[in-house]
Design an enzyme around this catalytic site. Structure first.
Site, short mmCIF file in Angstrom:
data_model
loop_
_atom_site.label_atom_id
_atom_site.label_comp_id
_atom_site.label_asym_id
_atom_site.label_seq_id
_atom_site.Cartn_x
_atom_site.Cartn_y
_atom_site.Cartn_z
N HIS A 188 0.84 -1.20 0.00
CA HIS A 188 0.00 0.00 0.00
C HIS A 188 0.87 1.26 0.00
O HIS A 188 1.84 1.35 0.76
CB HIS A 188 -0.90 -0.01 1.25
CG HIS A 188 -1.73 1.21 1.39
ND1 HIS A 188 -1.83 1.94 2.56
CD2 HIS A 188 -2.50 1.87 0.48
CE1 HIS A 188 -2.65 2.97 2.37
NE2 HIS A 188 -3.06 2.95 1.12
CA CA Z 1 0.37 -0.36 -4.28
#
Ligand code: CA
Ligand code: TV7
Ligand code: ZN
Length: 388
Positions: A188
């Site tokens: 992320h």
């Molecule tokens: Ca990513």
């Protein structure tokens, strides 16, 4: 179509720093700047350096370290920058104090020889790419040594010390009203999301593995921005084993309406290559062609584009993907057989191909059709909020 590649060659600039490839995080650390050396050899082996504008970024020749540090301070704290700058002069005790006070994991983010120089190198190379877009000197600007998306205002995180992406985008906001940030690293893009969580001038979207304590454990579907930034952030949480077709289909079906609605003046694409199959840390099953298809699709939107690197822990595959994507930027399809006199050629055995098949020992795809469909529907709902 106005942006017609048949009549106008895409103006691509390739920004590199000869020094960055020499740094080491430590013998057992998965992040290997050496992968940048492999990438550069592959790119020059295919002759791509002859069709792009080359920018050799050199800190020694650039007497504007002050200007660079001022740009860094638009995001990072003075205290953190001073810490990084004085690492080698400080006593070990002084350094340890800062690490403990800020809860820094020095296994993931070790203090290695020349760390500050390494940080200035990849950050100034990203700023060089951003500058050529600001001055409309290129349609696509590339820095494979950048894309370190986890770094925070006060501290390093997940192998990232300075957040060159945030620093670059803040600089680009001086000339561009709306910037779209897309992140296809398997992790992320938390640092970039956090930096622009309250603004509608930067839209951030990250595709990543989510769940099972996978680093950095953020990036749920429900994280969509706050205040002025509400709905200007998207997250695409995925499970192990996703393959080319499902990934690229989802990617296109989201990015297409998003660009239509948000109408960005520039796109910054973080091309982390740890989403490829057989990555040492990653658990997805993308091939070089599948990963590159995302880049091809973003290019086809005809918006000024910055391509950055990021993760990628199986060096030969990282270099294959970033070389292929440099070809895509230049509208060139590279032949499968690797160049003849390629340095480090043995790293590419046994296939010596730019597009190796994945084989049978891959992870099972845990993303069911219903899961992917539900995810897509929810994301498209979020995008509809944009029209007001
Ligand atoms: Ca990513
Ligand atoms: C952008 N995964 C960065 C991705 C950053 C991932 C992590 C390691 C790791 C570190 C090592 C090492 C490792 C085999 C893998 C919770 C911990 C677990 C440290 C040992 N081997 C990017 C960061 C992630 C360091 N961190 O997005 C030295 O794996 O999961 C964690 C945190 C605590 C610290 N320990 C790992 O791709 C560039 N680290 C071997 C030696
Ligand atoms: Zn990653």
């Amino acid at each position: 179509e106005l942006n017609n590649n048949l009549t106008h060659k895409t103006r691509v600039s390739y920004h590199r720093n000869a020094d960055t490839i020499n740094y080491h995080y430590g013998p057992f650390h998965p992040m290997k700047p050496f992968r940048l050396r492999l990438t550069d050899h592959l790119i020059t082996g295919y002759g791509l350096h002859n069709v792009m504008d080359l920018y050799e970024v050199d800190l020694e020749q650039n007497n504007n370290i002050n200007l660079l540090e001022n740009k860094i301070l638009k995001f990072h704290s003075k205290e953190y920058l001073t810490f990084l700058k004085n690492l080698n002069d400080n006593s070990d005790q002084e350094n340890k104090k800062y690490l403990i006070k800020n809860d820094i994991d020095d296994n993931d983010c070790p203090i290695f020889h020349g760390l500050y120089r390494y940080c200035l190198n990849y950050t100034s190379t990203t700023l060089s790419a951003i500058e050529s877009i600001k001055q409309n000197k290129s349609d696509i600007a590339i820095n494979w040594s950048g894309g370190l998306h986890h770094a925070k205002k006060f501290k390093p995180s997940g192998f990232c010390y300075l957040n060159d992406i945030v620093i670059g985008i803040l600089d680009l906001l001086k000339t561009h009203a709306r910037i779209l940030y897309i992140d296809i690293d398997i992790h992320h893009g938390d640092g970039v999301q956090e930096a622009f969580y309250l603004t509608d001038r930067v839209f951030t979207i990250s595709f990543h593995k989510y769940g099972g304590y996978f680093f950095p454990m953020t990036g749920a579907l429900q994280e969509t921005g706050v205040e002025k930034g509400k709905n200007y952030c998207l997250n695409v949480p995925l499970m192990d084993g996703i393959k080319d077709f499902e990934y690229t289909q989802l990617f296109k079906s989201i990015i297409s309406p998003l660009v239509e609605s948000y109408n960005p003046e520039c796109i910054v694409l973080q091309c982390g290559a740890d989403s490829l199959g057989y990555d040492r840390l990653g658990t997805f099953n993308l091939t070089v062609k599948g990963h590159g298809e995302c880049v091809k699709f973003v290019k086809s939107l005809g918006v000024p584009l910055v391509l950055l690197g990021g993760g990628g822990y199986t060096p030969p595959n990282v270099s294959r993907a970033w070389c292929y994507e440099t070809g895509i930027a230049n509208d060139l399809i590279l032949r499968e057989k690797l160049p003849e006199n390629l340095p480090f050629k043995k790293y590419y055995s046994p296939d010596y191909s730019l597009y190796p098949e994945l084989g049978d020992s891959i992870l099972t795809d845990l993303n069911s059709k219903t899961f992917l469909n539900d995810t897509r529907i929810r994301l498209l709902e979020q995008i509809r909020y944009l029209q007001g």
